[in-house]
Design a protein around this motif. Structure first.
Motif, PDB file in Angstrom:
ATOM      1  N   TYR A 140       1.829  -5.209  -8.552  1.00 11.10           N
ATOM      2  CA  TYR A 140       0.869  -6.217  -8.090  1.00 11.10           C
ATOM      3  C   TYR A 140      -0.501  -5.589  -7.919  1.00 11.10           C
ATOM      4  CZ  TYR A 140      -1.512  -9.534  -5.149  1.00 11.10           C
ATOM      5  OH  TYR A 140      -2.443 -10.399  -4.655  1.00 11.10           O
ATOM      6  N   LEU A 141      -0.495  -4.413  -7.309  1.00  9.24           N
ATOM      7  CA  LEU A 141      -1.753  -3.731  -7.032  1.00  9.24           C
ATOM      8  C   LEU A 141      -2.507  -3.437  -8.325  1.00  9.24           C
ATOM      9  CD1 LEU A 141      -2.807  -2.899  -4.280  1.00  9.24           C
ATOM     10  CD2 LEU A 141      -2.090  -0.585  -4.807  1.00  9.24           C
ATOM     11  N   ILE A 156       0.827  -1.196   0.000  1.00 11.93           N
ATOM     12  CA  ILE A 156       0.000   0.000   0.000  1.00 11.93           C
ATOM     13  C   ILE A 156       0.865   1.251   0.000  1.00 11.93           C
ATOM     14  CG2 ILE A 156      -1.775   1.214   1.281  1.00 11.93           C
ATOM     15  CD1 ILE A 156      -2.482  -1.748   2.231  1.00 11.93           C
ATOM     16  N   GLN A 178      -7.057  -7.451 -13.457  1.00 12.08           N
ATOM     17  CA  GLN A 178      -7.200  -8.873 -13.771  1.00 12.08           C
ATOM     18  C   GLN A 178      -6.085  -9.383 -14.670  1.00 12.08           C
ATOM     19  OE1 GLN A 178      -9.180 -11.044 -12.479  1.00 12.08           O
ATOM     20  NE2 GLN A 178      -9.945  -9.426 -11.189  1.00 12.08           N
ATOM     21  N   LEU A 211      -7.918   1.922  -0.714  1.00 11.21           N
ATOM     22  CA  LEU A 211      -7.537   1.613  -2.086  1.00 11.21           C
ATOM     23  C   LEU A 211      -8.747   1.460  -3.001  1.00 11.21           C
ATOM     24  CD1 LEU A 211      -4.764  -0.985  -1.364  1.00 11.21           C
ATOM     25  CD2 LEU A 211      -4.452   1.312  -2.242  1.00 11.21           C
ATOM     26  N   LEU A 238      -6.003  -8.236  -0.920  1.00 10.24           N
ATOM     27  CA  LEU A 238      -6.262  -7.446  -2.119  1.00 10.24           C
ATOM     28  C   LEU A 238      -6.873  -8.310  -3.207  1.00 10.24           C
ATOM     29  CD1 LEU A 238      -3.038  -5.284  -2.323  1.00 10.24           C
ATOM     30  CD2 LEU A 238      -5.329  -4.534  -1.738  1.00 10.24           C
ATOM     31  N   PRO A 259      -1.445  -8.835   0.321  1.00  5.52           N
ATOM     32  CA  PRO A 259      -1.648  -9.192  -1.081  1.00  5.52           C
ATOM     33  C   PRO A 259      -2.826 -10.146  -1.282  1.00  5.52           C
ATOM     34  CG  PRO A 259       0.667  -9.214  -0.580  1.00  5.52           C
ATOM     35  CD  PRO A 259      -0.032  -8.963   0.717  1.00  5.52           C
ATOM     36  N   ALA A 275       2.012   2.132  -3.386  1.00  5.36           N
ATOM     37  CA  ALA A 275       0.995   2.760  -4.207  1.00  5.36           C
ATOM     38  C   ALA A 275       0.879   4.236  -3.857  1.00  5.36           C
ATOM     39  CB  ALA A 275      -0.341   2.060  -4.010  1.00  5.36           C
ATOM     40  N   VAL A 276       0.923   4.541  -2.554  1.00 10.98           N
ATOM     41  CA  VAL A 276       0.766   5.934  -2.136  1.00 10.98           C
ATOM     42  C   VAL A 276       1.961   6.764  -2.580  1.00 10.98           C
ATOM     43  CG1 VAL A 276       0.615   7.460  -0.146  1.00 10.98           C
ATOM     44  CG2 VAL A 276      -0.698   5.365  -0.191  1.00 10.98           C
ATOM     45  N   LEU A 279       2.396 -12.713  -6.450  1.00 12.92           N
ATOM     46  CA  LEU A 279       1.846 -13.294  -5.220  1.00 12.92           C
ATOM     47  C   LEU A 279       2.721 -14.451  -4.753  1.00 12.92           C
ATOM     48  CD1 LEU A 279      -0.598 -13.023  -3.320  1.00 12.92           C
ATOM     49  CD2 LEU A 279      -1.722 -14.787  -4.632  1.00 12.92           C
ATOM     50  N   THR A 291      -3.748  -6.589  -9.984  1.00 11.99           N
ATOM     51  CA  THR A 291      -4.947  -7.141  -9.351  1.00 11.99           C
ATOM     52  C   THR A 291      -6.176  -6.392  -9.820  1.00 11.99           C
ATOM     53  OG1 THR A 291      -3.537  -7.344  -7.437  1.00 11.99           O
ATOM     54  CG2 THR A 291      -5.830  -7.910  -7.133  1.00 11.99           C
ATOM     55  N   PHE A 292      -6.062  -5.083  -9.910  1.00 10.07           N
ATOM     56  CA  PHE A 292      -7.199  -4.282 -10.348  1.00 10.07           C
ATOM     57  C   PHE A 292      -7.612  -4.646 -11.767  1.00 10.07           C
ATOM     58  CE2 PHE A 292      -6.211  -1.037  -7.033  1.00 10.07           C
ATOM     59  CZ  PHE A 292      -7.474  -0.976  -6.490  1.00 10.07           C
ATOM     60  N   ALA A 319     -10.715  -7.974  -4.552  1.00  5.89           N
ATOM     61  CA  ALA A 319     -10.986  -7.663  -5.952  1.00  5.89           C
ATOM     62  C   ALA A 319     -12.034  -8.607  -6.530  1.00  5.89           C
ATOM     63  CB  ALA A 319      -9.701  -7.743  -6.772  1.00  5.89           C
TER      64      ALA A 319
END
Lengths: 327, 380
Positions: A283-284, A269, A290, B320, B225, B222, A272-273, A299, A287-288, B229
């Motif tokens: 990764y973030l 996190i 797909q 997020l 997350l 992770p 990301a910030v 992972l 994941t969003f 999702a």
């Protein structure tokens, strides 16, 4: 000892297999896969032809086959080092990961060093000055560190740095250096920039280590042997660092793996910030979007890191403390 | 309290030695005594009690509804209560000054001016937006507020002109309970698995232990997350809420199951369990009546220390955009607005929810530490 390590490694294999399977199927579960997301986005932009290509796209990406079949293909390819191709920017997953590995390793190892290197001395100070002003201040800080969500720690650091210097220290380098070769100037720039990210990432772990060190030290300080040592007339420095601290170190070693996991977790996190070019921030977004191969590979990498961290901490404990039995 | 306490079977048997003078305390009383000695733990307990009470009565305590927008008054800073007016005169009833939106003729910017001519006194029990308390009491009376055109924004408003203080109270309903639901779920799974594997042992135990090891090796955030999702965006607020608490509990049952198992392993060879077996007690009875109570104190400690991690998890997920979704609100979702340095510099009061998060997490940690001491009331 070697047998113990070997046994632990053998146990890690089925665990890893399970993690791979679970990781893969979690990525598969959403009703909306990458293609339907892509088509929906294209449709919003007025590109209706994408709708007609939906099945074709799925065939191209291999998403039309049943999940089990895809899992086995992916699994064996993964073992051979072919980790698939990212859907989003159609480059091999390994390239994307390798590209971001240096920054990730640099920040995590620096953060790891900072959290231990600062957390332990502060914890010892806190314990030896119990209830004095310094201890109260450090304890308050530690509790804020534990209570504050990681992303807010990063936020606060950013805002504070902005107020102090008028710069928004996002990323790892100032804009003019991002694509520059690694010269001395860039390295200096890196340190003048990255200290913020490193401290922000290390902060929670540092607070945790500080608390544990303080508690262990206080527990040890109350034991009769400390009285004996002091009665013998040993200087306080020797009592603290040579005797008490060594005994207080054991529980900290068990925390090694925990803190590692903590850093990796919080990192996702914070990255990301702070807009850091790390694996976790990929990764973030994966994941969003797909982007299953990319997210899956990361992972698994993270899980392996945590597992190795736990193993190292167990081995270190066994090595430090002969009373620990290997079973 | 001079009478001899009628202690239960668990009490230390010192009663008959000096009956009449000594007070016999049950284990529970001893534990409570020990807990009370830990000042921080008591502080934490009081803070948490206040937090949960105000979350439960959010509708009554909040001056405005959680979705009530004051479009004219977006991005207003904390606009608090005054006791002394601009002329230095003291007023017994707190009051707020009027707010006015005007256009700056030169820059064409909307500016907010405080109109010190207009004073709105704080009133108790004012009528406002309707709400439902605890799910069944419908009312529109708020504990406090101002009447007429006055606005009371204790902690400011967000970019849509919603009162932050009210939204924090409503957000507490989600943020404070999502961890409880999550812990309840992992308690249920953890206790059942721990009891069964500890009591029966054998190959089943082996397999379950390997699975637990796997869940413990899994990187928490992770996985959260990835799982968050999965939650379909079409779900309604209640479904998302439970989905998120399920996600939060999916990894934490393992640690609990291990604790319970270890305790069951040591308890099951004790005399009282053997006695129960000889008395033909059923397995279920032995497990739930005799073994389970013995593990409860430690389970309670672990559970208390697991809740803050879950609350932080919810905050992170919502921050997020993977967690709670509007129109429901939570502290993480409120913090989601404070995403950039620019916003924080412009609207620093948007960080107020963070204060509540920190206070809650610290309190849970304090209470957990206190419970850990109290769980073993005979130690010094």
């Amino acid at each position: 000892m070697l047998a113990y390590i070997g046994k632990r490694l053998v146990i890690m294999l089925p665990t890893l297999l399970l993690i791979m399977a679970v990781g893969f199927f979690i990525m598969q579960l959403p009703a909306q896969d990458y293609v339907s997301q892509y088509v929906a986005r294209q449709g919003q932009m007025g590109n209706t032809t994408a709708m007609l290509q939906e099945e074709l796209l799925r065939q191209q990406l291999g998403l039309d086959k049943p999940p089990i079949e895809r899992f086995f293909y992916w699994f064996f390819d993964f073992l051979r080092g072919d980790w698939g191709t990212s859907f989003v920017d159609s480059r091999p997953v390994t390239t994307i990961i390798l590209e971001r590995l240096p920054a990730t390793l640099a920040i995590s190892s620096l953060a790891f060093l900072v959290s231990w290197g600062v957390g332990i001395p502060l914890g010892v100070y806190s314990a030896t000055h119990q209830y004095k002003t310094g201890d109260v201040a450090l304890t308050t800080l530690a509790f804020i560190g534990i209570g504050l969500p990681d992303f807010l720690v990063a936020m606060f650091f950013l805002v504070a740095a902005f107020l102090a210097s008028g710069q928004v220290l996002l990323g790892l380098n100032s804009p003019e250096f991002v694509n520059a070769p690694w010269t001395l100037a860039r390295i200096l720039d890196f340190f003048s920039y990255a200290w913020l990210s490193v401290t922000a990432v290390a902060f929670t772990g540092m607070a945790l280590i500080m608390r544990v060190t303080r508690n262990n030290m206080l527990e040890e300080l109350g034991k009769p042997y400390v009285l004996t040592l002091r009665a013998k007339g040993l200087p306080e420095r020797v009592v603290i660092w040579k005797h008490v601290f060594r005994n207080a170190l054991h529980p900290l070693v068990t925390m090694f793996g925990q803190v590692l996991a903590f850093l990796i977790n919080g990192f996702a996190i914070t990255s990301a910030v702070l807009n850091l070019p790390t694996i976790q921030s990929v990764y973030l977004s994966a994941t969003f979007q797909q982007d299953i191969f990319l997210a899956g590979a990361i992972l698994i990498l993270i899980a392996v890191t945590v597992m190795v961290g736990n193993l190292i901490s167990d081995v270190m404990l066994a090595w430090l403390d002969p009373r620990v039995r290997y079973d | 309290m001079t009478e001899l306490a009628a202690a239960g079977a668990l009490a230390p048997a010192t009663a008959d030695a000096d009956a009449g003078t000594a007070k016999v305390l049950s284990v529970r009383q001893l534990a409570w005594r020990k807990f009370r000695k830990n000042r921080l733990a008591v502080f934490g307990l009081v803070v948490l009690a206040l937090m949960y009470l105000s979350a439960a009565f959010a509708g009554f305590l909040a001056p405005y509804g959680d979705r009530e927008t004051h479009a004219q008054f977006a991005r207003v800073g904390p606009h608090g209560l005054n006791l002394v007016d601009t002329e230095g005169q003291f007023h017994l009833t707190p009051f707020v000054y009027g707010l006015e939106r005007t256009m700056d003729r030169k820059t064409f910017k909307q500016v907010l001016t405080v109109d010190t001519e207009k004073r709105y006194e704080l009133r108790w029990l004012v009528k406002g937006a309707p709400y439902t308390l605890l799910g069944f009491i419908k009312s529109d009376v708020h504990l406090f507020g101002v009447e007429g055109d006055g606005k009371l924004f204790l902690l400011g408003t967000d970019s849509k002109g919603r009162d932050l203080f009210s939204r924090i109270l409503y957000g507490a309903q989600v943020s404070l309970t999502v961890g409880l639901v999550g812990v309840a779920l992992s308690l249920f799974i953890g206790i059942s698995v721990g009891l069964i594997t500890g009591y029966y042992g054998g190959w089943f135990d082996e397999i379950v232990q390997r699975i637990i090891e796997m869940t413990l090796a899994f990187p928490q955030i992770p996985l959260w997350l990835a799982l968050a999702a999965l939650v379909p965006p079409t779900w309604n607020s209640i479904q998302i809420y439970f989905a998120i608490s399920l996600v939060l509990s999916i990894l934490s049952w393992g640690a609990l199951a291990r604790q319970v198992r270890a305790m069951v392993l040591s308890l099951k060879t004790s005399d009282f369990v053997r006695a129960a077996k000889y008395a033909n007690a059923s397995t279920g009875r032995i497990m739930f009546k005799h073994l389970l109570p013995g593990t409860m104190s430690h389970v309670l400690v672990v559970a208390t220390l697991t809740i803050p991690a879950m609350i932080l998890g919810e905050t992170a997920l919502s921050f997020l955009g993977l967690g709670i979704k509007p129109p429901m609100t939570s502290w993480g979702l409120l913090l989601n607005e404070a995403q950039s340095v620019q916003v924080i510099l412009e609207l620093p009061w948007l960080l107020f929810p963070a204060v509540f998060v920190v206070l809650t997490i610290i309190s849970f940690n304090f209470v957990g530490d206190g419970l850990r001491d109290a769980a073993d009331p005979f130690s010094r």
